[in-house]
Design a protein around this motif. Structure first.
Motif, short mmCIF file in Angstrom:
data_model
loop_
_atom_site.label_atom_id
_atom_site.label_comp_id
_atom_site.label_asym_id
_atom_site.label_seq_id
_atom_site.Cartn_x
_atom_site.Cartn_y
_atom_site.Cartn_z
N GLY A 228 0.81 -1.21 0.00
CA GLY A 228 0.00 0.00 0.00
C GLY A 228 0.85 1.26 0.00
O GLY A 228 2.07 1.23 -0.14
N VAL A 229 0.18 2.40 0.18
CA VAL A 229 0.85 3.69 0.18
C VAL A 229 0.43 4.47 1.42
O VAL A 229 -0.48 4.07 2.15
CB VAL A 229 0.49 4.51 -1.09
N GLY A 230 1.09 5.61 1.63
CA GLY A 230 0.75 6.46 2.76
C GLY A 230 1.46 6.06 4.03
O GLY A 230 2.23 5.10 4.07
N GLU A 231 1.21 6.84 5.07
CA GLU A 231 1.82 6.59 6.37
C GLU A 231 0.74 6.30 7.39
O GLU A 231 -0.38 6.80 7.29
CB GLU A 231 2.64 7.81 6.80
N VAL A 235 3.69 -2.82 6.98
CA VAL A 235 4.75 -3.81 6.83
C VAL A 235 4.14 -5.17 6.53
O VAL A 235 3.32 -5.69 7.29
CB VAL A 235 5.61 -3.88 8.11
N SER A 236 4.56 -5.75 5.41
CA SER A 236 4.05 -7.06 5.01
C SER A 236 5.10 -8.16 5.14
O SER A 236 4.79 -9.33 4.93
CB SER A 236 3.56 -7.00 3.56
N ALA A 237 6.34 -7.79 5.47
CA ALA A 237 7.39 -8.79 5.62
C ALA A 237 8.52 -8.23 6.48
O ALA A 237 8.78 -7.02 6.46
CB ALA A 237 7.94 -9.22 4.26
N ARG A 258 0.43 -13.51 5.58
CA ARG A 258 -0.30 -14.56 4.87
C ARG A 258 -0.63 -14.14 3.44
O ARG A 258 -0.47 -14.91 2.49
CB ARG A 258 -1.59 -14.89 5.64
N TYR A 259 -1.05 -12.90 3.27
CA TYR A 259 -1.42 -12.41 1.94
C TYR A 259 -0.18 -12.31 1.04
O TYR A 259 -0.22 -12.73 -0.12
CB TYR A 259 -2.09 -11.04 2.07
N ALA A 260 0.93 -11.78 1.58
CA ALA A 260 2.13 -11.62 0.77
C ALA A 260 2.71 -12.98 0.37
O ALA A 260 3.18 -13.16 -0.76
CB ALA A 260 3.18 -10.81 1.54
N PHE A 261 2.66 -13.94 1.29
CA PHE A 261 3.22 -15.25 1.00
C PHE A 261 2.40 -15.98 -0.07
O PHE A 261 2.95 -16.74 -0.87
CB PHE A 261 3.28 -16.09 2.28
N SER A 262 1.10 -15.72 -0.09
CA SER A 262 0.25 -16.40 -1.07
C SER A 262 0.34 -15.78 -2.46
O SER A 262 -0.10 -16.38 -3.44
CB SER A 262 -1.22 -16.37 -0.59
N PRO A 309 -6.23 -5.83 1.94
CA PRO A 309 -6.75 -7.19 2.10
C PRO A 309 -6.45 -7.76 3.49
O PRO A 309 -5.42 -7.42 4.09
CB PRO A 309 -6.02 -7.98 1.01
N PRO A 310 -7.30 -8.61 4.01
CA PRO A 310 -7.06 -9.22 5.33
C PRO A 310 -5.75 -10.02 5.33
O PRO A 310 -5.40 -10.67 4.35
CB PRO A 310 -8.27 -10.15 5.52
#
Length: 333
Positions: A228-231, A235-237, A258-262, A309-310
């Motif tokens: 995503g964007v903005g502040e 963090v996804s990883a 979970r979303y990033a890994f998939s 996304p969740p």
């Protein structure tokens, strides 16, 4: 290897020094004002005395002559004696008259044993070296004290950190993705690092030392990827890394949401940083180098909620790191 947490302070110090030099030498350099003849070099003080004698020979102002003599402070007698020994273009008779005027108004002024004139000040330049030396010595002592204090603290045994219960009552039941068997022996060090949403500069690193205080490596956790964007950053990883001073390569594992890994594209992209692993509360990953092993255990994690996304980014992550010498930790078969 320079610890990541020292990069910003070192850069700030370098920038501060450069800006300080630029300001002090270019923008606003030091200028001496309101100086006195006593602050001149020896040869210039003698020239000043010659001019004072020549002036007195013309105006016959004894009080002005005495004032100019007293401007030299402790250097007055020596300067007058130097002119007497080497008059140059000064009339010897004028020197005698000047000396007589000084002796009349100030009985002890014309001799080498004369006491300093009232109000004479010690030249400021003579204080610079002692002050700088004292400051330098004090700085060395303070630095040594801080260094010794840190060494003593590092050699103190670190208490083992007991496992905490999940802080979020609604968190999922821990699902380990690697064996969590107890270690074969006590680790060299145990660390705990916590990330919370909004800590956009999150990057923790820890030194690994032997019981005798010898540095053997370093481990840590930092932001590996965002979504995503903005502040604040989403963090996804996270990158979990291990540096071994006896190894040429830093080992890294990437803990992904979970979303990033998939997502095949994201997972493939992050493989360039290290082995991708889906983060699960209670899960454990192992990092191994030539002489060190580190167990990274996710004590607690919570996903953020919002428009994304969740399960795509982390609200909170707590990771415990335990380090052993190679072969000291029990790993899955």
């Amino acid at each position: 290897m320079l610890s990541r947490r020292w990069v910003v302070p070192v850069l700030a110090a370098v920038v501060g020094i450069v800006l300080g030099l630029l300001y002090g030498w270019v923008i606003s350099p030091v200028r001496w004002v309101d100086g006195t003849p006593a602050q001149l070099r020896e040869d210039l003080r003698v020239d000043y005395m010659r001019m004072a004698i020549d002036s007195y020979a013309v105006n016959r102002d004894a009080e002005l002559a005495l004032a100019r003599y007293e401007y030299l402070g402790d250097f007055g007698p020596a300067a007058l004696a130097a002119v007497g020994a080497d008059p140059a273009a000064v009339d010897p008779t004028a020197i005698q008259r000047y000396r007589a005027a000084i002796e009349i108004l100030g009985p002890e002024a014309g001799t080498d044993e004369a006491t300093p004139a009232t109000g004479s000040r010690r030249p400021l330049t003579s204080l610079i070296v002692p002050l700088c030396s004292a400051t330098l010595i004090l700085g060395v002592f303070l630095a040594a004290a801080v260094f010794l204090r840190r060494r003593v603290r590092r050699r103190e045994p670190r208490p083992r950190i007991e496992e905490e219960e999940a802080w979020d009552v609604g968190a999922e039941t821990p699902v380990p993705f690697a064996s969590t068997e107890p270690a074969a022996r006590e680790p060299l060090a145990t660390f705990r690092t916590i990330y919370t949403l909004g800590d956009d500069l999150y990057d923790d690193s820890f030194s690994i030392e032997t019981p005798t205080g010898d540095f053997v490596g370093e481990c840590g956790v930092g932001i590996g990827d965002t979504i995503g964007v903005g502040e604040p950053k989403k963090v996804s990883a996270f990158e979990v890394w291990l540096f071994d001073k006896n190894d040429i390569q830093t080992v890294t594992k990437v803990l992904m949401s979970r979303y990033a890994f998939s997502d095949e594209t994201t997972r493939s992209r992050l493989m360039a940083k290290g082995d991708p692993v889906q983060a699960e509360s209670g899960g454990v990953v192992y990092l191994e180098t030539a002489s060190l092993e580190v167990e990274a255990r996710i004590v607690d994690m919570t996903y953020g909620e919002g428009a994304l996304p969740p399960g795509s980014y982390f609200e909170r992550m707590t990771i415990e790191l335990r380090a052993w010498p190679r072969g000291g930790a029990a790993q899955p078969a």
